[in-house]
Design an enzyme around this catalytic site. Structure first.
Site, short mmCIF file in Angstrom:
data_model
loop_
_atom_site.label_atom_id
_atom_site.label_comp_id
_atom_site.label_asym_id
_atom_site.label_seq_id
_atom_site.Cartn_x
_atom_site.Cartn_y
_atom_site.Cartn_z
N SER A 1 41.74 33.11 45.01
CA SER A 1 40.58 33.66 45.69
C SER A 1 40.61 35.17 45.87
O SER A 1 39.57 35.80 45.96
CB SER A 1 40.44 33.01 47.08
OG SER A 1 40.23 31.64 46.92
N SER A 2 41.79 35.76 45.94
CA SER A 2 41.83 37.20 46.21
C SER A 2 42.83 37.89 45.30
O SER A 2 43.73 37.27 44.73
CB SER A 2 42.18 37.46 47.67
OG SER A 2 43.50 37.03 47.94
#
Length: 181
Positions: free
Chosen positions: A9-10
């Site tokens: 996600s990041s």
């Protein structure tokens, strides 16, 4: 052919573990990205993996949540794969394999359980908010815009569009703040 898809996600997260698991599973191609999973339409590597898949291929992921974030999203993606004659397999949930009847059943059951859990979570949250309101403890979300700052900047001669850009808010929010004087 096995086509792998990995996602974190990041930018601070690492794809190494997922990519290693996909290689160990025999994936010939691996598509990876660092992108939020909220909407499948925003994930370019996922689109590329699905586009590359041909009839008889299998798209493989390490975990189901790396592929889809909601039951609806999962069903839409699986329908797209099925229309192309492409299977789907999940390594962590080993029973999830749309190339087998048992795998299809397992996937349907997992999807139903996930939807049920989401509904229960929403009910518990609503009950907690109602109880907090009754007890006078519910304050709601804290304001994200400081109206006094908006008014101060406007008083210094800045236009609403400039204020919005400076504070990183929408122009409508600036007008709302100015109207609340």
């Amino acid at each position: 052919m096995l086509i792998g898809y990995a996602r974190v996600s990041s930018t601070g997260q690492d794809l190494t573990v997922q990519e290693g698991a996909l290689r160990a599973a025999g994936c010939d191609q691996i598509y990876s990205e660092k992108k939020s999973g909220r909407q499948a339409t925003d994930r370019e590597a996922l689109r590329d993996a699905i586009k590359a898949a041909r009839a008889g291929d299998i798209v493989v992921v390490s975990r189901l949540d790396r592929f889809a974030r909601s039951t609806q999203d999962l069903h839409n993606l699986l329908a797209t794969l099925e229309a192309k004659g492409v299977g789907f397999r999940c390594l962590a949930q080993s029973g999830v394999d749309t190339t087998t009847p048992t795998g299809k059943l397992t996937l349907s059951i997992l999807g139903a359980v996930a939807a049920f859990e989401t509904d229960l979570r929403a009910e518990r949250q609503a009950e907690g908010i109602a109880r907090a309101k009754q007890e006078g403890r519910y304050k709601g979300r804290s304001p994200s815009i400081d109206y006094s700052t908006v008014r101060r900047l406007h008083g210094q001669g800045l236009r609403p569009t400039e204020i919005a850009g400076l504070l990183g808010i929408g122009r409508t929010s600036v007008y709302r703040a100015l109207a609340s004087q």
